[in-house]
Every structure is written in structure tokens, then in C-alpha cells.
Design an enzyme around this catalytic site. Sequence first.
Site, short mmCIF file in Angstrom:
data_model
loop_
_atom_site.label_atom_id
_atom_site.label_comp_id
_atom_site.label_asym_id
_atom_site.label_seq_id
_atom_site.Cartn_x
_atom_site.Cartn_y
_atom_site.Cartn_z
N CYS A 133 0.83 -1.21 0.00
CA CYS A 133 0.00 0.00 0.00
C CYS A 133 0.87 1.26 0.00
O CYS A 133 1.30 1.72 1.06
CB CYS A 133 -0.93 -0.01 1.21
SG CYS A 133 -2.00 1.43 1.27
N CYS A 136 -0.61 4.14 2.00
CA CYS A 136 -0.47 4.06 3.46
C CYS A 136 0.97 4.30 3.89
O CYS A 136 1.22 4.95 4.91
CB CYS A 136 -0.88 2.68 3.99
SG CYS A 136 -2.26 1.91 3.15
N ASP A 137 1.93 3.77 3.14
CA ASP A 137 3.31 3.70 3.64
C ASP A 137 4.31 4.59 2.91
O ASP A 137 5.47 4.67 3.32
CB ASP A 137 3.80 2.24 3.57
CG ASP A 137 2.95 1.32 4.44
OD1 ASP A 137 2.43 1.80 5.45
OD2 ASP A 137 2.79 0.14 4.08
#
Length: 322
Positions: A133, A136-137
Amino acid sequence: MHSKVVIIGSGPAGLTAALYAARANLEPLVVRGLQPGGLITTTSEVENYPGFVDGIGGFELAENMEKQAARFGTQFLDTLVTQIDATVRPFVLHTDSGEPITADTIIVATGASPRKLGVPGEVELANRGVSYCATCDGFFFRGKSVVVVGGGNSAMDEGLFLTRYVNELIVIHRRDELRADPILQERAFANPKVRFIWDSTVAAVLGTDKVTGVRVRNLKTGAITELATDGVFPYVGHVPNTQVFAGLLTLDENDYIVTDARQHTNVAGIFAAGDVVDHVYRQAITAAGEGCKAAMEATWYLAEHEHAAKKQAEREAVAAPA
Ligand code: NAP
């Protein structure tokens, strides 16, 4: 807990099914599952969902869909369905959080999950440099070098998102041309932070407590090299989330649920929609369309059954001795 329509999954297919079922006054129940909002929440920018001229974040799109479904009376439950008993009516859905749920109809919209590379180091270094992701990261890789594996839309979309943060993005692809849409290819080729390693796969993710590199295999020459990197983002396709339905619903050779053109599965009263069915288009908009169809079919199925039950009751009342 009983519902006329239980929807398993809360991505674009499930939430659109919920919206339509709720507006048909069926008070649907959505079992949200492991990833509320579905895979679309891991997409940074959705530019091809009609109605959003400047695009919309994947998380925000899912959040809007959920609010819209809730506005018309959809209920939500944060649990996982572990087993379905379809030998009885209503259906019984067992969950991992206590009381079973009963349902007159079920819409399966459990989507798909990112396919793993299946190489040494991938599992061991998950969340320690291996991520599925970028949205997200990506932030954690500010100023670093990362590898994206794959040549499809996800690889290009999420790779381009990562270039906001990283100094260098290396795309490792097993062929010498990309599968991604031309517009994404053009953007990737024009981005000075992106370079490509063609005809190659990742044979291992290297590192002890965090990713330090990857072992790369050239598929044409067989040559193995090691490449230093801080992160690995595999985008090599998806596998459908159908484990719970094996033995109950007909699956194809790749484990996708088989439906007819009207989203009916092989079990009367169970419908399926979205990425759990579709291995061709796999777009938020097609998933939403199938969710809509599944909810309309469930509505008609319930109406037909209620009508048949009423007629049967009338016949029995006439036949009963006075
Ligand atoms: P995909 O289109 O199936 O692409 C997967 C990529 O991974 C392909 O390039 C494939 O190589 C490669 N690959 C597959 N197995 C591999 C393996 N074992 N080792 C190394 N490489 C491997 O999957 P996706 O990119 O996740 O996209 C899924 C769907 O979502 C698509 O329909 C896509 O259009 C859609 N999507 C759309 C957007 C958008 O419209 N902006 C964004 C994201 C996703 P080959 O090319 O050689 O097969």
C-alpha cells in the site's frame, strides 16, 4: 440478528449494493470484513470514477459511498464471515464474533487481495520495508530508494504516487513492455525519478530486520544480481477472496465466483458482485455497477418469494377445514 439482505464486503460493489437495497427499504446489513472500504482505500487518487472532475482519493470515495448507504438505513457490522449454511432458509452466516446472522438473501462482495510474490524474505520483511500500500506507507520512504514490482495499472499508479516521496523508484517488470494504460506509461517514462529493469523478476527480498535490497533474476539471460533498496512494493495482480465459499458456490479455475449475467450464483438467493467475480475489468465503476445489479436482483428475488409465500398461505387457508 436477521436481515433480508446481508452484504459481505464493503468495497464499491458491496456499498453500492447496500445503497440500492437500502433505498428498496430492505434495511441491508453490511459485514465490513478485514478491509473496510475495500482495496480502493489503498489507491491514492482515483481519476476515472465518473462525476469527480479532478479525481478523488480512494479512501474518500469509499467513505462517501458508506455515508450514502448509511443515509438510507444500511447497518454495518465489523466482523468476518467464517462459514455459511445454505441448507436452511433463512441462510445462516457464522462469524468470528459471536452470534450467527440469518439472511433471506446474501450478496457476496468480498473483492480480491494483492497477490504475493511468493519469494524468500517477502513475508519476513512485511511492514519492515515490504508494503502493498503505497498510499499508506509512502511517507516512510521519504528520500529513499524503492522497488515496485509489476507493469500493470496498480504498479504505475502507486509507483507514481511514491515518487512524491522517494528519490529513486525502480520498476522491475517480467517483460519488456508495460501492461498499464498508455496515459500512466507516459507519465512513468517522463518521470526522472523512475527507472526500469526489464525482463526480470524479484527472486528474494534481502535484509534482516529491514529491507536492504532485492535479488533480481533476468529471465532472458538467467543472470542473478543484487540491488540495494529500502522498500519493495509488489503490484503483481490479485487473488479473489473466496476461501469461505469453496464447496458452496461454483468457482472458476482461478477461484473467482461464477455468476450469470445478472449476478446470480449457483445457489438461489446468493448473488455476487465486484472483484470477487470479475477478473477482466476490475474497476471501481464496474464493481459498483455489479453491486447495483446484485441488489436489484435480490430485491426482485425477495418480492417473488414473498408473493409465492402469500399465495401458498391463501391456498392453505382455503383448504383448511372450517
Ligand atoms: P494486473 O493488471 O493484472 O497487472 C499485474 C502485473 O504484474 C502485470 O504487469 C504482470 O505482468 C505482473 N505479474 C503478474 N504476476 C507476476 C509474477 N508472479 N511476477 C512478476 N510479475 C507478475 O494487476 P493490477 O495492476 O493490480 O490491476 C488490476 C486491475 O485493477 C486492472 O484491471 C487495472 O486496470 C485496475 N486498476 C486500474 C487503475 C486505473 O485505472 N487507474 C489503477 C489500478 C488498478 P504481465 O504484464 O507480464 O502479465
